[in-house]
Write a protein that holds these residues in place. Structure first.
Motif, PDB file in Angstrom:
ATOM      1  N   THR A  24       9.485  -0.011  11.329  1.00 13.32           N
ATOM      2  CA  THR A  24       9.132   1.243  10.667  1.00 13.32           C
ATOM      3  C   THR A  24      10.385   1.825  10.027  1.00 13.32           C
ATOM      4  N   ARG A  25      10.194   2.737   9.078  1.00 11.88           N
ATOM      5  CA  ARG A  25      11.324   3.362   8.395  1.00 11.88           C
ATOM      6  C   ARG A  25      11.070   4.854   8.217  1.00 11.88           C
ATOM      7  N   ILE A  26      12.114   5.628   8.476  1.00 14.69           N
ATOM      8  CA  ILE A  26      12.069   7.072   8.250  1.00 14.69           C
ATOM      9  C   ILE A  26      13.332   7.470   7.488  1.00 14.69           C
ATOM     10  N   PRO A  27      13.364   8.653   6.878  1.00 16.82           N
ATOM     11  CA  PRO A  27      14.579   9.094   6.170  1.00 16.82           C
ATOM     12  C   PRO A  27      15.760   9.235   7.131  1.00 16.82           C
ATOM     13  N   LEU A  28      16.939   8.839   6.662  1.00 12.38           N
ATOM     14  CA  LEU A  28      18.150   8.984   7.467  1.00 12.38           C
ATOM     15  C   LEU A  28      18.381  10.461   7.819  1.00 12.38           C
ATOM     16  N   SER A  29      18.048  11.333   6.909  1.00 15.26           N
ATOM     17  CA  SER A  29      18.237  12.765   7.168  1.00 15.26           C
ATOM     18  C   SER A  29      17.445  13.223   8.390  1.00 15.26           C
ATOM     19  N   GLU A  89       0.863  -1.186   0.000  1.00 16.22           N
ATOM     20  CA  GLU A  89       0.000   0.000   0.000  1.00 16.22           C
ATOM     21  C   GLU A  89       0.897   1.233   0.000  1.00 16.22           C
ATOM     22  N   GLY A  90       0.507   2.242  -0.744  1.00 17.44           N
ATOM     23  CA  GLY A  90       1.301   3.466  -0.771  1.00 17.44           C
ATOM     24  C   GLY A  90       2.592   3.282  -1.538  1.00 17.44           C
ATOM     25  N   ARG A  91       3.669   3.860  -1.034  1.00 18.31           N
ATOM     26  CA  ARG A  91       4.945   3.908  -1.760  1.00 18.31           C
ATOM     27  C   ARG A  91       6.115   3.970  -0.790  1.00 18.31           C
ATOM     28  N   PRO A  92       7.341   3.744  -1.316  1.00 16.14           N
ATOM     29  CA  PRO A  92       8.536   3.955  -0.495  1.00 16.14           C
ATOM     30  C   PRO A  92       8.765   5.460  -0.283  1.00 16.14           C
ATOM     31  N   ILE A  93       9.720   5.777   0.559  1.00 16.64           N
ATOM     32  CA  ILE A  93      10.113   7.173   0.771  1.00 16.64           C
ATOM     33  C   ILE A  93      10.812   7.677  -0.499  1.00 16.64           C
ATOM     34  N   LEU A  94      10.451   8.869  -0.954  1.00 17.23           N
ATOM     35  CA  LEU A  94      10.989   9.426  -2.197  1.00 17.23           C
ATOM     36  C   LEU A  94      12.344  10.077  -1.968  1.00 17.23           C
ATOM     37  N   SER A  95      13.117  10.178  -3.055  1.00 17.15           N
ATOM     38  CA  SER A  95      14.444  10.811  -2.973  1.00 17.15           C
ATOM     39  C   SER A  95      14.339  12.254  -2.476  1.00 17.15           C
ATOM     40  N   VAL A  96      13.322  12.977  -2.944  1.00 16.62           N
ATOM     41  CA  VAL A  96      13.171  14.368  -2.524  1.00 16.62           C
ATOM     42  C   VAL A  96      12.878  14.452  -1.026  1.00 16.62           C
ATOM     43  N   GLU A  97      12.192  13.443  -0.483  1.00 18.39           N
ATOM     44  CA  GLU A  97      11.890  13.431   0.958  1.00 18.39           C
ATOM     45  C   GLU A  97      13.146  13.142   1.778  1.00 18.39           C
ATOM     46  N   TYR A  98      14.059  12.338   1.212  1.00 15.55           N
ATOM     47  CA  TYR A  98      15.354  12.137   1.873  1.00 15.55           C
ATOM     48  C   TYR A  98      16.134  13.457   1.899  1.00 15.55           C
ATOM     49  N   GLU A  99      16.156  14.131   0.741  1.00 13.44           N
ATOM     50  CA  GLU A  99      16.945  15.356   0.610  1.00 13.44           C
ATOM     51  C   GLU A  99      16.389  16.497   1.452  1.00 13.44           C
ATOM     52  N   GLU A 100      15.069  16.592   1.520  1.00 14.98           N
ATOM     53  CA  GLU A 100      14.449  17.722   2.230  1.00 14.98           C
ATOM     54  C   GLU A 100      14.100  17.400   3.682  1.00 14.98           C
ATOM     55  N   CYS A 101      14.518  16.207   4.120  1.00 15.83           N
ATOM     56  CA  CYS A 101      14.320  15.842   5.534  1.00 15.83           C
ATOM     57  C   CYS A 101      12.832  15.895   5.923  1.00 15.83           C
ATOM     58  N   THR A 102      11.982  15.367   5.058  1.00 12.46           N
ATOM     59  CA  THR A 102      10.534  15.391   5.289  1.00 12.46           C
ATOM     60  C   THR A 102      10.152  14.371   6.366  1.00 12.46           C
ATOM     61  N   PRO A 103       9.311  14.735   7.324  1.00 10.50           N
ATOM     62  CA  PRO A 103       8.918  13.795   8.391  1.00 10.50           C
ATOM     63  C   PRO A 103       7.861  12.800   7.907  1.00 10.50           C
ATOM     64  N   VAL A 104       8.302  11.814   7.121  1.00  9.81           N
ATOM     65  CA  VAL A 104       7.403  10.764   6.632  1.00  9.81           C
ATOM     66  C   VAL A 104       7.880   9.426   7.169  1.00  9.81           C
ATOM     67  N   ILE A 105       6.979   8.453   7.159  1.00 11.40           N
ATOM     68  CA  ILE A 105       7.289   7.145   7.718  1.00 11.40           C
ATOM     69  C   ILE A 105       6.565   6.070   6.933  1.00 11.40           C
ATOM     70  N   VAL A 106       7.176   4.872   6.837  1.00 12.16           N
ATOM     71  CA  VAL A 106       6.496   3.704   6.275  1.00 12.16           C
ATOM     72  C   VAL A 106       6.437   2.635   7.370  1.00 12.16           C
ATOM     73  N   LEU A 107       5.338   1.871   7.389  1.00 17.26           N
ATOM     74  CA  LEU A 107       5.089   0.881   8.437  1.00 17.26           C
ATOM     75  C   LEU A 107       4.993  -0.515   7.833  1.00 17.26           C
ATOM     76  N   ASP A 108       5.307  -1.538   8.641  1.00 16.07           N
ATOM     77  CA  ASP A 108       4.982  -2.892   8.200  1.00 16.07           C
ATOM     78  C   ASP A 108       3.474  -3.092   8.338  1.00 16.07           C
ATOM     79  N   HIS A 109       2.918  -4.019   7.554  1.00 17.65           N
ATOM     80  CA  HIS A 109       1.460  -4.117   7.452  1.00 17.65           C
ATOM     81  C   HIS A 109       0.809  -4.608   8.748  1.00 17.65           C
ATOM     82  N   ILE A 110       1.549  -5.365   9.553  1.00 16.30           N
ATOM     83  CA  ILE A 110       0.983  -5.829  10.825  1.00 16.30           C
ATOM     84  C   ILE A 110       0.845  -4.662  11.790  1.00 16.30           C
TER      85      ILE A 110
END
Length: 407
Positions: free
Chosen positions: A213-218, A137-158
């Motif tokens: 969960t996963r967030i941008p390294l930035s 569902e949805g998408r991975p974190i985008l390159s622009v979100e890594y570069e701009e340090c956007t506070p986004v997150i992806v979750l495992d489905h459980i």
């Protein structure tokens, strides 16, 4: 007789006994096709298994700093500049990224919270190559979100289901409590991936599932206030050449930072051992299949002896009109080699087709090795040469007078 005449005579002899020639070649055809097919399926199976292992860490290496070393200083920590330096100066790397994991508590905007076994990974585009996941569902974190340090997150489905039930979590806000940093921050969910251990959970082998969960390294760098890392993960382009690539990486780090406290370790150390076992098993399978080649060679010798017996008078006539022993020897030897080569050619073609038919039914993409094909051609020639020598020698040593008297 010159070679062209011997060759023509050999072809005519084989054509005049089509069925016998075909049955003689059958052993060679079966042997060569078995070797080709088993080798291709074995290589394909090995690649499939090691490919699956790669998703669990096989072929992936972790570089760390030995903080217990006497000469350790904080300046020797792995840094963003080290990663960029390695990318420029070391060949054979598919992906390289920092690995930062923190223990967290996570809750939704309704206050539902998950505390037990919850972690967040700080990711980069290369991290997604190193540790691939299936987004449902949805998408991975985008390159622009890594570069701009956007506070986004992806979750495992459980985890997504625990927090939001059957409702889609995309666009929802979650609050992350970074336990080791004493920081609480809100993130927007942009994707949901399949939990890596979901299959084990479904069959009851992993009833307690950790939260991933996963967030941008930035984002993590901003929260921690540093671009220094404890661990850097490297994935070589060729897993079989991994240790050599990592040795080069360590040399570059030592040269750059003037210290020898860097070390590496494969994430799944048993993966290399399993690959070695698979390679050995593949060799064993090819060896077993090769036994049929020996049987085929015996068949060639048997038929050539029969041919000599049937053509004794012909041999006598040829000797009587001037054929030398070597002429007779080369003629029968040429026939034996032709039988083996033609059988080997048909066997290679059949093995190629057979490997894809078998691979289709067992869901393995066969890998036909040019080396094995080349060896098959050589082996076919050698079978004709080795197993054809004795009958050819017998024919060449016949006394022409005795041969003419033979009934």
């Amino acid at each position: 007789m010159n070679f062209i005449e011997i060759f023509k005579s050999s072809i005519q002899s084989l054509i005049s006994n089509k069925m016998r020639s075909l049955l003689t070649m059958l052993g060679i055809i079966i042997g060569i096709s078995s070797v080709i097919a088993m080798s291709a399926i074995g290589k394909g199976g090995e690649k499939k298994i090691t490919g699956n292992l790669a998703n669990s860490g096989f072929g992936v290496y972790e570089i760390t700093v030995d903080e217990d070393a006497d000469e350790y200083k904080s300046i020797y920590s792995l840094k963003k500049e080290d990663i960029e330096y390695i990318q420029k100066n070391v060949d054979g790397i598919m992906a390289i990224t920092a690995s930062v994991r923190e223990r967290i508590d996570i809750r939704n905007n309704l206050g539902k919270e998950i505390r037990r076994m919850a972690v967040v990974d700080s990711t980069t585009p290369d991290y997604e190559k190193v540790d691939e996941v299936e987004y449902i569902e949805g998408r991975p974190i985008l390159s622009v979100e890594y570069e701009e340090c956007t506070p986004v997150i992806v979750l495992d489905h459980i985890t997504a289901k625990k927090l939001f039930g059957n409702k889609s979590s995309l666009g929802e806000k979650v609050t992350i409590d970074f336990k080791g940093l004493y920081i609480v921050k809100e993130f927007t969910v942009v994707g949901v991936f399949r939990h890596p251990d979901a299959t084990m959970n479904e069959i009851g082998l992993a009833p307690r599932m950790p939260t991933f969960t996963r967030i941008p390294l930035s984002q993590m760098e901003r929260l921690q206030g540093t671009e220094n890392y404890e661990t850097v993960v490297v994935m070589p382009e060729d897993p079989t050449n991994g240790k050599q690539v990592l040795a080069d990486v360590i040399r570059q780090l030592e040269s750059r930072n003037h210290s020898d406290i860097y070390e590496y370790e494969e994430k799944v150390s048993k993966g290399s051992e399993l690959k070695s076992i698979l390679e050995t098993l593949n060799i064993f399978i090819i060896f077993v299949a090769s036994i049929s080649l020996f049987v085929g060679g015996i068949g060639v010798m048997n038929i050539m002896l029969v041919s000599v017996t049937e053509r004794i008078k012909e041999i006598g006539i040829r000797k009587a009109i001037g054929a030398k022993n070597n002429d007779i020897l080369f003629q029968f030897l040429t026939e034996a080699i032709l039988l083996s080569l033609i059988g080997g050619g048909i066997g290679i073609l059949m093995g190629y087709v057979l490997s894809y038919i078998i691979g289709y039914f067992i869901s393995i993409q066969p890998i036909v090795s040019p080396t094995i094909v080349g060896m098959s051609v050589i082996i076919s020639t050698l079978i004709g040469l080795i197993f054809g020598v004795y009958p050819a020698k017998q024919a060449s040593m016949l006394n022409p007078i005795d041969a003419l008297r033979n009934e």
